[in-house]
Design a protein around this motif. Structure first.
Motif, PDB file in Angstrom:
ATOM      1  N   GLY A  11       0.827  -1.208   0.000  1.00 56.44           N
ATOM      2  CA  GLY A  11       0.000   0.000   0.000  1.00 56.44           C
ATOM      3  C   GLY A  11       0.856   1.251   0.000  1.00 56.44           C
ATOM      4  N   ALA A  12       1.942   1.243   0.787  1.00 50.78           N
ATOM      5  CA  ALA A  12       2.845   2.382   0.844  1.00 50.78           C
ATOM      6  C   ALA A  12       3.540   2.603  -0.498  1.00 50.78           C
ATOM      7  CB  ALA A  12       3.885   2.166   1.945  1.00 50.78           C
ATOM      8  N   PHE A  13       3.847   1.519  -1.208  1.00 53.24           N
ATOM      9  CA  PHE A  13       4.475   1.623  -2.524  1.00 53.24           C
ATOM     10  C   PHE A  13       3.544   2.357  -3.495  1.00 53.24           C
ATOM     11  CE2 PHE A  13       5.239   0.028  -6.818  1.00 53.24           C
ATOM     12  CZ  PHE A  13       6.611   0.203  -6.952  1.00 53.24           C
ATOM     13  N   GLY A  14       2.272   1.979  -3.503  1.00 50.30           N
ATOM     14  CA  GLY A  14       1.308   2.648  -4.375  1.00 50.30           C
ATOM     15  C   GLY A  14       1.149   4.116  -4.033  1.00 50.30           C
ATOM     16  N   ILE A  15       1.057   4.414  -2.730  1.00 49.75           N
ATOM     17  CA  ILE A  15       0.891   5.802  -2.297  1.00 49.75           C
ATOM     18  C   ILE A  15       2.119   6.627  -2.654  1.00 49.75           C
ATOM     19  CG2 ILE A  15       0.688   7.277  -0.257  1.00 49.75           C
ATOM     20  CD1 ILE A  15      -1.102   5.130   0.969  1.00 49.75           C
ATOM     21  N   GLY A  16       3.311   6.071  -2.421  1.00 49.35           N
ATOM     22  CA  GLY A  16       4.539   6.788  -2.756  1.00 49.35           C
ATOM     23  C   GLY A  16       4.660   7.052  -4.243  1.00 49.35           C
ATOM     24  N   THR A  17       4.228   6.081  -5.049  1.00 47.69           N
ATOM     25  CA  THR A  17       4.299   6.253  -6.504  1.00 47.69           C
ATOM     26  C   THR A  17       3.382   7.376  -6.968  1.00 47.69           C
ATOM     27  OG1 THR A  17       4.841   3.911  -6.825  1.00 47.69           O
ATOM     28  CG2 THR A  17       4.008   5.115  -8.738  1.00 47.69           C
ATOM     29  N   THR A  18       2.147   7.378  -6.499  1.00 48.56           N
ATOM     30  CA  THR A  18       1.205   8.397  -6.975  1.00 48.56           C
ATOM     31  C   THR A  18       1.580   9.789  -6.476  1.00 48.56           C
ATOM     32  OG1 THR A  18      -1.147   8.693  -7.433  1.00 48.56           O
ATOM     33  CG2 THR A  18      -0.553   8.475  -5.130  1.00 48.56           C
ATOM     34  N   GLU A  19       2.225   9.873  -5.303  1.00 52.01           N
ATOM     35  CA  GLU A  19       2.602  11.179  -4.776  1.00 52.01           C
ATOM     36  C   GLU A  19       3.669  11.842  -5.642  1.00 52.01           C
ATOM     37  OE1 GLU A  19       4.162  13.349  -0.677  1.00 52.01           O
ATOM     38  OE2 GLU A  19       4.365  11.175  -0.873  1.00 52.01           O
ATOM     39  N   PHE A  20       4.682  11.061  -6.061  1.00 49.84           N
ATOM     40  CA  PHE A  20       5.845  11.648  -6.721  1.00 49.84           C
ATOM     41  C   PHE A  20       5.846  11.509  -8.235  1.00 49.84           C
ATOM     42  CE2 PHE A  20       7.409  10.629  -2.383  1.00 49.84           C
ATOM     43  CZ  PHE A  20       7.681  11.919  -1.974  1.00 49.84           C
ATOM     44  N   VAL A  21       5.086  10.555  -8.799  1.00 50.49           N
ATOM     45  CA  VAL A  21       5.163  10.328 -10.241  1.00 50.49           C
ATOM     46  C   VAL A  21       4.602  11.503 -11.038  1.00 50.49           C
ATOM     47  CG1 VAL A  21       2.911   9.213 -10.639  1.00 50.49           C
ATOM     48  CG2 VAL A  21       4.911   8.527 -11.997  1.00 50.49           C
ATOM     49  N   ILE A  22       3.721  12.281 -10.439  1.00 52.15           N
ATOM     50  CA  ILE A  22       3.137  13.413 -11.138  1.00 52.15           C
ATOM     51  C   ILE A  22       4.220  14.401 -11.573  1.00 52.15           C
ATOM     52  CG2 ILE A  22       2.720  14.682  -8.987  1.00 52.15           C
ATOM     53  CD1 ILE A  22       0.566  14.738 -12.197  1.00 52.15           C
ATOM     54  N   MET A  23       5.322  14.485 -10.807  1.00 56.64           N
ATOM     55  CA  MET A  23       6.401  15.404 -11.162  1.00 56.64           C
ATOM     56  C   MET A  23       7.078  14.998 -12.471  1.00 56.64           C
ATOM     57  SD  MET A  23       8.073  15.776  -7.360  1.00 56.64           S
ATOM     58  CE  MET A  23       7.029  16.151  -5.938  1.00 56.64           C
ATOM     59  N   GLY A  24       7.096  13.690 -12.746  1.00 59.57           N
ATOM     60  CA  GLY A  24       7.729  13.202 -13.954  1.00 59.57           C
ATOM     61  C   GLY A  24       6.872  13.327 -15.194  1.00 59.57           C
ATOM     62  N   VAL A  25       5.535  13.382 -15.025  1.00 59.72           N
ATOM     63  CA  VAL A  25       4.638  13.448 -16.184  1.00 59.72           C
ATOM     64  C   VAL A  25       3.910  14.789 -16.266  1.00 59.72           C
ATOM     65  CG1 VAL A  25       4.296  10.955 -16.229  1.00 59.72           C
ATOM     66  CG2 VAL A  25       2.733  12.370 -14.888  1.00 59.72           C
ATOM     67  N   LEU A  26       4.377  15.767 -15.505  1.00 63.05           N
ATOM     68  CA  LEU A  26       3.701  17.066 -15.460  1.00 63.05           C
ATOM     69  C   LEU A  26       3.601  17.726 -16.840  1.00 63.05           C
ATOM     70  CD1 LEU A  26       2.449  18.450 -12.993  1.00 63.05           C
ATOM     71  CD2 LEU A  26       4.448  19.925 -12.898  1.00 63.05           C
ATOM     72  N   PRO A  27       4.671  17.716 -17.657  1.00 63.65           N
ATOM     73  CA  PRO A  27       4.546  18.339 -18.985  1.00 63.65           C
ATOM     74  C   PRO A  27       3.480  17.660 -19.849  1.00 63.65           C
ATOM     75  CG  PRO A  27       6.858  18.025 -18.427  1.00 63.65           C
ATOM     76  CD  PRO A  27       6.061  17.272 -17.398  1.00 63.65           C
ATOM     77  N   GLU A  28       3.389  16.323 -19.775  1.00 64.37           N
ATOM     78  CA  GLU A  28       2.388  15.599 -20.575  1.00 64.37           C
ATOM     79  C   GLU A  28       0.971  15.931 -20.114  1.00 64.37           C
ATOM     80  OE1 GLU A  28       6.188  13.975 -21.340  1.00 64.37           O
ATOM     81  OE2 GLU A  28       5.199  14.221 -19.395  1.00 64.37           O
ATOM     82  N   VAL A  29       0.778  16.008 -18.811  1.00 62.19           N
ATOM     83  CA  VAL A  29      -0.548  16.358 -18.278  1.00 62.19           C
ATOM     84  C   VAL A  29      -0.917  17.776 -18.684  1.00 62.19           C
ATOM     85  CG1 VAL A  29      -1.890  16.720 -16.176  1.00 62.19           C
ATOM     86  CG2 VAL A  29      -0.355  14.762 -16.336  1.00 62.19           C
ATOM     87  N   ALA A  30       0.022  18.700 -18.542  1.00 62.28           N
ATOM     88  CA  ALA A  30      -0.235  20.099 -18.918  1.00 62.28           C
ATOM     89  C   ALA A  30      -0.577  20.212 -20.396  1.00 62.28           C
ATOM     90  CB  ALA A  30       0.983  20.953 -18.585  1.00 62.28           C
ATOM     91  N   GLY A  31       0.142  19.477 -21.248  1.00 56.88           N
ATOM     92  CA  GLY A  31      -0.118  19.524 -22.679  1.00 56.88           C
ATOM     93  C   GLY A  31      -1.483  18.977 -23.040  1.00 56.88           C
ATOM     94  N   ASP A  32      -1.885  17.870 -22.420  1.00 59.65           N
ATOM     95  CA  ASP A  32      -3.183  17.266 -22.733  1.00 59.65           C
ATOM     96  C   ASP A  32      -4.344  18.168 -22.339  1.00 59.65           C
ATOM     97  OD1 ASP A  32      -1.998  15.102 -23.834  1.00 59.65           O
ATOM     98  OD2 ASP A  32      -2.650  13.641 -22.333  1.00 59.65           O
ATOM     99  N   PHE A  33      -4.208  18.861 -21.213  1.00 59.32           N
ATOM    100  CA  PHE A  33      -5.311  19.700 -20.733  1.00 59.32           C
ATOM    101  C   PHE A  33      -5.189  21.148 -21.217  1.00 59.32           C
ATOM    102  CE2 PHE A  33      -5.616  16.453 -17.215  1.00 59.32           C
ATOM    103  CZ  PHE A  33      -6.849  15.962 -17.601  1.00 59.32           C
ATOM    104  N   GLY A  34      -4.078  21.484 -21.881  1.00 55.95           N
ATOM    105  CA  GLY A  34      -3.899  22.833 -22.389  1.00 55.95           C
ATOM    106  C   GLY A  34      -3.715  23.875 -21.315  1.00 55.95           C
ATOM    107  N   VAL A  35      -2.999  23.514 -20.254  1.00 49.28           N
ATOM    108  CA  VAL A  35      -2.725  24.461 -19.170  1.00 49.28           C
ATOM    109  C   VAL A  35      -1.224  24.671 -19.078  1.00 49.28           C
ATOM    110  CG1 VAL A  35      -4.787  23.784 -17.887  1.00 49.28           C
ATOM    111  CG2 VAL A  35      -2.601  22.655 -17.395  1.00 49.28           C
ATOM    112  N   SER A  36      -0.817  25.716 -18.370  1.00 53.45           N
ATOM    113  CA  SER A  36       0.602  26.008 -18.202  1.00 53.45           C
ATOM    114  C   SER A  36       1.220  25.055 -17.181  1.00 53.45           C
ATOM    115  CB  SER A  36       0.796  27.453 -17.737  1.00 53.45           C
ATOM    116  OG  SER A  36       0.261  27.626 -16.429  1.00 53.45           O
TER     117      SER A  36
END
Length: 406
Positions: A11-36
């Protein structure tokens, strides 16, 4: 160690992954939603604030629920939040999914720490807590880089769907491996709130905010620091973060082992070493090899503080540990948010990308001062001194001469 700790670690592995992985995919998320990118950064801030708020709120709401069942409910909330993130049609829905998932974070680690400590002998409590947190540290070595790779090559939506699947594995593990724990009669809100009258509990939480804040003052800005100062290529940042994660794994395990033997000396060494290494990072950041070694040391020394601080809260909140344990998890994220803000201020002031390292060093040194103060406050009275070192508030109380206690 009991197999139930494996379920908590998953459970801790899943929580740790979701907390920090967003930093690695932030440009892709921003591009898909058209936000800065700064707007997309709200997905990080929103999660951190959700942890701070969710830790006490979810724990209070769960005071009438047996601990095992509460852990299962929290994993269910975590799964729902990540599924919502994966399927979000708008940025607002994505942010909502992040907040929903974050509400489970603090309470899961807080209640999980209590459960882990209950499953083992008194002399192995810190080690048991560190075993659960190993899932969080391994997430930074395996889960975050892999999730980032999947998000960049396939889709960030696939990343969050996989994280939700990890939540399902954690839920099933808790259901099958964690034994039934005390029910409502063992967790009463009034008793839980009484733990916050203890000065030692409050000092431990302050050490958590300042100590781990010192780590994230530097790590939050590690990408521009390493590319602009050390001269690394952009693609090298992922592997530098893996080094940081490996340091976290080692520090967590070492901290858990030695905290059971000598808790306060472990805190002195880890916090003092962290302050020194962060100060030196302003110099080593200019060299590739030296900066890589320093990053691993920051991860190791920073996470070596986690098991002893969490155990110290549990030790001084005896009889009412659940809420205090969860709030201390929120304190980690409060430290993250505070240090990231302070680090941003010194960079904006034109002091350079290495300036946050000085902020981190000051925070860690401040935590060390509190550790020394905490130890001084709980020293046993000298012979002939009529004081009570065991007062529930953690404050020494003088007993009039000639009276006796029954």
């Amino acid at each position: 160690m009991p197999l139930a700790l494996l379920a908590l670690a998953i459970g801790a592995f899943g929580i740790g992954t979701t907390e920090f992985v967003i930093m690695g995919v932030l440009p892709e998320v921003a591009g898909d939603f058209g936000v800065s990118i700064p707007t997309a950064g709200l997905l990080v801030t929103g999660y951190a604030l959700g942890v701070v708020v969710g830790a006490p709120v979810m724990t209070v709401l769960g005071t009438k629920v047996p601990r095992k069942r509460m852990l299962m409910l929290l994993m269910g909330l975590f799964i729902a939040g990540n599924l919502l993130s994966a399927a979000s049609p708008t940025f607002g829905m994505m942010l909502a999914g992040r907040v929903v998932a974050s509400l489970a974070h603090g309470a899961f680690f807080g209640i999980g720490s209590v459960v882990a400590a209950t499953l083992v002998a008194p002399g192995k409590k810190a080690r048991a807590i560190s075993m659960m947190f190993t899932g969080l540290t391994v997430a930074n070595v395996v889960g975050v880089p892999l999730g980032t790779l999947i998000g960049q090559s396939a889709s960030w939506r696939v990343t969050f769907a996989i994280v939700a699947a990890l939540g399902v594995a954690g839920l099933l593990g808790v259901a099958r491996l964690v034994p039934e724990m005390p029910g409502p009669e063992g967790v009463r809100l009034r008793r839980e709130l009484s733990a916050f009258r203890n000065v030692q509990v409050l000092l431990a939480m302050a050490m958590t905010v300042l100590g781990f804040g010192g780590v994230f003052a530097a790590v939050t800005y590690i990408a521009p620091m390493m590319t602009h100062v050390a001269g690394f290529a952009d693609g090298s940042v992922t592997w530098l973060l893996v080094l940081f994660g490996l340091g976290m794994v080692a520090g967590n395990l070492i901290g858990g082992r030695f905290a059971d033997r000598a808790l306060m000396p472990m805190l002195y060494v880890s916090l003092g070493g962290l302050a020194v290494v962060l100060a030196l990072f302003t110099l080593t950041a200019h060299d590739k090899i030296a900066s890589a070694v320093t990053i691993a040391l920051i991860g190791g020394l920073g996470f070596a503080t986690v098991p002893p601080l969490q155990k110290r809260v549990l030790d001084h909140a005896q009889g009412a540990p659940t809420l205090a344990s969860a709030v201390n998890i929120g304190a980690f994220n409060l430290g993250n948010a505070l240090s990231a803000w302070l680090g941003g201020l010194v960079i904006a002031a034109g002091l350079g990308y290495t300036a946050p390292n000085w902020v981190g060093a000051v925070l860690a040194a401040s935590a060390l001062v509190l550790a020394v103060l905490s130890a001084l406050l709980e020293r046993p009275p000298v012979a002939g001194d009529h004081t009570d070192a065991g007062d529930a508030t953690g404050v020494l109380r003088t007993q009039p001469a000639g009276t006796s206690r029954t």
